[in-house]
Design a protein around this motif. Structure first.
Motif, PDB file in Angstrom:
ATOM      1  N   PHE A  26     -27.064 -60.905  62.466  1.00  0.00           N
ATOM      2  CA  PHE A  26     -27.508 -59.411  63.334  1.00  0.00           C
ATOM      3  C   PHE A  26     -28.529 -59.026  62.144  1.00  0.00           C
ATOM      4  O   PHE A  26     -28.998 -58.125  61.774  1.00  0.00           O
ATOM      5  N   PRO A  27     -29.854 -60.098  63.177  1.00  0.00           N
ATOM      6  CA  PRO A  27     -31.326 -59.569  62.127  1.00  0.00           C
ATOM      7  C   PRO A  27     -31.825 -58.382  62.431  1.00  0.00           C
ATOM      8  O   PRO A  27     -32.506 -57.980  61.567  1.00  0.00           O
ATOM      9  N   GLN A  28     -31.451 -57.408  63.664  1.00  0.00           N
ATOM     10  CA  GLN A  28     -31.630 -56.308  63.722  1.00  0.00           C
ATOM     11  C   GLN A  28     -31.175 -55.101  62.601  1.00  0.00           C
ATOM     12  O   GLN A  28     -31.487 -53.812  62.187  1.00  0.00           O
ATOM     13  N   LEU A  29     -29.923 -56.097  61.794  1.00  0.00           N
ATOM     14  CA  LEU A  29     -30.291 -55.022  60.631  1.00  0.00           C
ATOM     15  C   LEU A  29     -30.670 -55.272  59.229  1.00  0.00           C
ATOM     16  O   LEU A  29     -31.678 -56.085  59.096  1.00  0.00           O
ATOM     17  N   GLU A  30     -31.049 -54.154  58.604  1.00  0.00           N
ATOM     18  CA  GLU A  30     -32.130 -53.484  57.742  1.00  0.00           C
ATOM     19  C   GLU A  30     -30.889 -53.968  56.748  1.00  0.00           C
ATOM     20  O   GLU A  30     -29.539 -53.941  56.194  1.00  0.00           O
ATOM     21  N   GLU A  31     -31.965 -54.858  55.024  1.00  0.00           N
ATOM     22  CA  GLU A  31     -31.647 -54.354  54.062  1.00  0.00           C
ATOM     23  C   GLU A  31     -30.882 -53.316  53.525  1.00  0.00           C
ATOM     24  O   GLU A  31     -30.797 -51.994  53.029  1.00  0.00           O
ATOM     25  N   GLY A  32     -29.746 -53.918  52.853  1.00  0.00           N
ATOM     26  CA  GLY A  32     -28.333 -52.877  53.090  1.00  0.00           C
ATOM     27  C   GLY A  32     -27.427 -52.263  53.344  1.00  0.00           C
ATOM     28  O   GLY A  32     -26.706 -51.781  53.285  1.00  0.00           O
ATOM     29  N   ASP A  33     -27.412 -52.887  55.145  1.00  0.00           N
ATOM     30  CA  ASP A  33     -26.975 -52.614  56.102  1.00  0.00           C
ATOM     31  C   ASP A  33     -25.313 -52.810  55.477  1.00  0.00           C
ATOM     32  O   ASP A  33     -24.233 -52.276  55.966  1.00  0.00           O
ATOM     33  N   ILE A  34     -25.396 -54.488  55.195  1.00  0.00           N
ATOM     34  CA  ILE A  34     -24.191 -55.070  54.884  1.00  0.00           C
ATOM     35  C   ILE A  34     -24.055 -55.354  53.178  1.00  0.00           C
ATOM     36  O   ILE A  34     -25.649 -56.265  52.488  1.00  0.00           O
ATOM     37  N   LYS A  35     -22.978 -55.148  52.464  1.00  0.00           N
ATOM     38  CA  LYS A  35     -23.176 -55.313  50.697  1.00  0.00           C
ATOM     39  C   LYS A  35     -21.926 -55.879  50.757  1.00  0.00           C
ATOM     40  O   LYS A  35     -21.794 -55.856  50.955  1.00  0.00           O
ATOM     41  N   SER A  36     -22.091 -56.834  49.573  1.00  0.00           N
ATOM     42  CA  SER A  36     -21.167 -57.747  49.198  1.00  0.00           C
ATOM     43  C   SER A  36     -20.919 -56.591  48.193  1.00  0.00           C
ATOM     44  O   SER A  36     -21.527 -56.500  46.743  1.00  0.00           O
ATOM     45  N   ALA A  37     -19.285 -56.469  47.627  1.00  0.00           N
ATOM     46  CA  ALA A  37     -18.655 -55.192  46.997  1.00  0.00           C
ATOM     47  C   ALA A  37     -19.153 -55.693  45.836  1.00  0.00           C
ATOM     48  O   ALA A  37     -18.436 -57.267  45.435  1.00  0.00           O
ATOM     49  N   ILE A  38     -18.134 -54.994  44.507  1.00  0.00           N
ATOM     50  CA  ILE A  38     -18.791 -55.508  43.327  1.00  0.00           C
ATOM     51  C   ILE A  38     -17.111 -55.862  42.908  1.00  0.00           C
ATOM     52  O   ILE A  38     -16.310 -55.180  43.822  1.00  0.00           O
ATOM     53  N   MET A  39     -17.171 -56.942  42.029  1.00  0.00           N
ATOM     54  CA  MET A  39     -15.520 -56.915  42.190  1.00  0.00           C
ATOM     55  C   MET A  39     -15.177 -55.920  41.360  1.00  0.00           C
ATOM     56  O   MET A  39     -15.389 -55.812  40.801  1.00  0.00           O
ATOM     57  N   GLY A  40     -13.320 -56.462  41.234  1.00  0.00           N
ATOM     58  CA  GLY A  40     -12.722 -54.839  41.067  1.00  0.00           C
ATOM     59  C   GLY A  40     -12.911 -53.733  42.447  1.00  0.00           C
ATOM     60  O   GLY A  40     -12.018 -52.896  41.687  1.00  0.00           O
ATOM     61  N   GLU A  41     -13.900 -53.373  42.809  1.00  0.00           N
ATOM     62  CA  GLU A  41     -13.853 -52.407  43.126  1.00  0.00           C
ATOM     63  C   GLU A  41     -12.954 -52.545  44.392  1.00  0.00           C
ATOM     64  O   GLU A  41     -12.634 -53.200  45.068  1.00  0.00           O
ATOM     65  N   GLY A  42     -12.655 -51.033  44.277  1.00  0.00           N
ATOM     66  CA  GLY A  42     -11.615 -51.015  46.094  1.00  0.00           C
ATOM     67  C   GLY A  42     -12.029 -50.915  47.041  1.00  0.00           C
ATOM     68  O   GLY A  42     -13.755 -51.138  47.352  1.00  0.00           O
ATOM     69  N   GLY A  43     -11.530 -51.394  48.090  1.00  0.00           N
ATOM     70  CA  GLY A  43     -12.094 -51.339  49.469  1.00  0.00           C
ATOM     71  C   GLY A  43     -12.020 -52.625  49.808  1.00  0.00           C
ATOM     72  O   GLY A  43     -12.227 -53.710  49.188  1.00  0.00           O
ATOM     73  N   ALA A  44     -13.212 -52.915  50.729  1.00  0.00           N
ATOM     74  CA  ALA A  44     -13.419 -53.755  51.924  1.00  0.00           C
ATOM     75  C   ALA A  44     -14.436 -55.442  50.997  1.00  0.00           C
ATOM     76  O   ALA A  44     -14.749 -53.961  50.207  1.00  0.00           O
ATOM     77  N   ASP A  45     -13.947 -56.496  50.814  1.00  0.00           N
ATOM     78  CA  ASP A  45     -14.949 -57.324  50.531  1.00  0.00           C
ATOM     79  C   ASP A  45     -17.048 -56.503  51.153  1.00  0.00           C
ATOM     80  O   ASP A  45     -17.134 -57.371  50.059  1.00  0.00           O
ATOM     81  N   ILE A  46     -16.424 -57.003  51.706  1.00  0.00           N
ATOM     82  CA  ILE A  46     -17.623 -56.575  52.734  1.00  0.00           C
ATOM     83  C   ILE A  46     -18.106 -55.395  53.083  1.00  0.00           C
ATOM     84  O   ILE A  46     -16.936 -54.530  54.268  1.00  0.00           O
ATOM     85  N   GLN A  47     -19.403 -54.019  52.318  1.00  0.00           N
ATOM     86  CA  GLN A  47     -19.003 -53.196  52.974  1.00  0.00           C
ATOM     87  C   GLN A  47     -20.087 -53.156  53.516  1.00  0.00           C
ATOM     88  O   GLN A  47     -21.065 -53.559  53.700  1.00  0.00           O
ATOM     89  N   LEU A  48     -20.250 -52.426  54.781  1.00  0.00           N
ATOM     90  CA  LEU A  48     -21.121 -52.209  56.601  1.00  0.00           C
ATOM     91  C   LEU A  48     -20.905 -50.416  56.512  1.00  0.00           C
ATOM     92  O   LEU A  48     -20.561 -49.477  56.319  1.00  0.00           O
ATOM     93  N   SER A  49     -22.485 -50.707  56.434  1.00  0.00           N
ATOM     94  CA  SER A  49     -23.326 -49.153  56.575  1.00  0.00           C
ATOM     95  C   SER A  49     -22.309 -49.214  58.207  1.00  0.00           C
ATOM     96  O   SER A  49     -22.354 -50.032  58.910  1.00  0.00           O
ATOM     97  N   PRO A  50     -23.232 -47.231  58.736  1.00  0.00           N
ATOM     98  CA  PRO A  50     -22.748 -47.437  59.865  1.00  0.00           C
ATOM     99  C   PRO A  50     -23.608 -47.670  60.904  1.00  0.00           C
ATOM    100  O   PRO A  50     -23.088 -47.474  62.388  1.00  0.00           O
ATOM    101  N   ALA A  51     -24.357 -48.118  61.227  1.00  0.00           N
ATOM    102  CA  ALA A  51     -25.132 -49.192  61.686  1.00  0.00           C
ATOM    103  C   ALA A  51     -24.498 -49.958  61.846  1.00  0.00           C
ATOM    104  O   ALA A  51     -24.264 -50.787  62.979  1.00  0.00           O
TER     105      ALA A  51
END
Length: 117
Positions: A26-51
């Motif tokens: 998905f090259p239309q996504l901007e930097e920061g739209d898909i993030k790798s979670a910080i280890m030990g942080e709760g929630g999904a391993d890949i964090q997604l912006s609303p877009a």
């Protein structure tokens, strides 16, 4: 490097690999739209912006292990040996829901196709 540090680094690198594959898909996504979670942080391993979540409507957990998944890889090899079509394996444990395993390239094709529909 300690075993725990090594395992966390391996997990972090796995998350970054998946993040990068999603950006390539998905090259239309901007930097920061898909993030790798910080280890030990709760929630999904890949964090997604609303877009990104509009294109990738999944909660993504990433597992990267040295061993313990031999059976699943054997199943994939068996599926590949039957046909030139892309392999997919369906499996379930007793009293658990069915799951599907397919190569990530095939998953990304499906995901991209649904986003374009």
């Amino acid at each position: 490097m300690s075993r725990t540090k090594s395992a966390k680094q391996k997990g972090r690198l796995g998350q970054q690999e998946i993040r990068d594959m999603l950006y390539e898909t998905f090259p239309q996504l901007e930097e920061g739209d898909i993030k790798s979670a910080i280890m030990g942080e709760g929630g999904a391993d890949i964090q997604l912006s609303p877009a990104a979540n509009k294109l990738i409507p999944y909660s993504i957990e990433v597992k990267r292990r040295k061993s313990g998944m031999v059976t699943q890889y054997d199943w994939m090899e068996q599926a590949k040996s039957h046909s030139t079509d892309p392999p997919v394996v369906f499996f379930r444990a007793d009293r658990k829901p069915w799951l599907a395993i397919l190569p990530i390239e095939e998953y990304l094709k499906l995901l991209k196709g649904n986003a374009n529909a």
